[in-house]
Design an enzyme around this catalytic site. Structure first.
Site: not given
Ligand SMILES: [Zn+2]
Length: 256
Positions: A57, A59, A134, A115, A61-62, A172
């Protein structure tokens, strides 16, 4: 039959990036590169050559490492078609039911919104490996930033059907906090009590609690257990539809 070697890289405060290497061909994917340097260094140390990035996805941090890793390695970036405008450098757009080849290893793509509206997951059946970003966490699930409880329950229901020995490579290390919440809604669950103790012991030694197996999650993760009468009763919804129970459990977690 081709299998993956999987290397887990802890980055930022609690993210996991994965390197997955097809043994037969040596092709190697980075799953959700949050960052650049630790990923390139790990690949170098292992002697693995990065050929692909798999994004779940959009985001930061991905996908934060996408462009620099692509520039450094010339790799191909694969990501969700439904979110192609938010995946930096995307080359190949995939959706539900598509197959992604990493050398001889093959992944099936699941569309799992909730998400985010475009979230996908990659299931390497022969390696019993699920890269779920996530969407599903050890003892938890992602927050519903862009989706509804109905969407997320339907997404998680796709994972519920996979073999119990599937390894859940989530993105995570949230497990210890998730365990405290899970115990608040299912305090009588013996498997959860046992797992929670094992998690505390692992974290006390700074060991990862990820990956878990789907079997463990089915037995202890309240977000996969919304169809359990005991959990429904515990959140005041005895006899309700699973999606209503899921929504209530998610609401409680948001306020925990
Ligand atoms: Zn995320």
């Amino acid at each position: 039959m081709s299998q993956l070697d999987i290397h887990q890289i802890p980055v930022l405060s609690d993210n996991y990036v994965y390197l997955a290497r097809d043994r037969a061909s040596g092709q190697t994917a980075v799953v959700d590169p949050a960052v650049v340097k630790p990923v390139l260094e790990a690949a170098e140390r292992l002697g693995w050559t990065i050929t692909h990035i798999l994004n779940t996805h959009h985001h930061g941090d991905h996908v934060g490492g996408n462009l620099e890793i692509k520039a450094a390695t010339g790799c191909t970036i694969i990501g969700p078609k439904a979110d192609r405008d938010r995946i930096p450098g995307i080359d190949v757009e995939v959706e539900e039911g598509d197959r992604v080849a990493l050398g001889e290893a093959m992944a099936e793509v699941f569309f799992v919104p909730g998400h985010t509206r475009g979230h996908i997951a990659y299931w390497f059946e022969e390696s019993a490996a699920l890269f779920c970003g996530d969407t599903l966490f050890a003892l938890g699930c992602g927050r519903l930033f862009e989706g509804t409880p109905q969407q997320m329950w339907s997404s998680l229901s796709k994972f519920r059907k996979l073999p119990e020995d599937t390894h859940v490579y989530c993105a995570h290390e949230y497990t210890q906090a998730n365990a405290r919440f899970a115990l608040s809604v299912e305090p009588e669950n013996q498997a959860l009590q046992d797992r929670s103790r094992a998690i505390d012991a692992a974290r006390a030694q700074d060991r990862p609690t990820v990956p878990s197996t789907l079997g463990e999650e089915l037995a202890t993760n309240p977000f996969l257990r919304a169809d359990q009468p005991g959990l429904a009763a515990n959140v005041g919804l005895a006899g309700s539809e699973p999606v209503a129970v899921f929504a209530e459990v998610r609401r409680r977690k948001d306020n925990f």
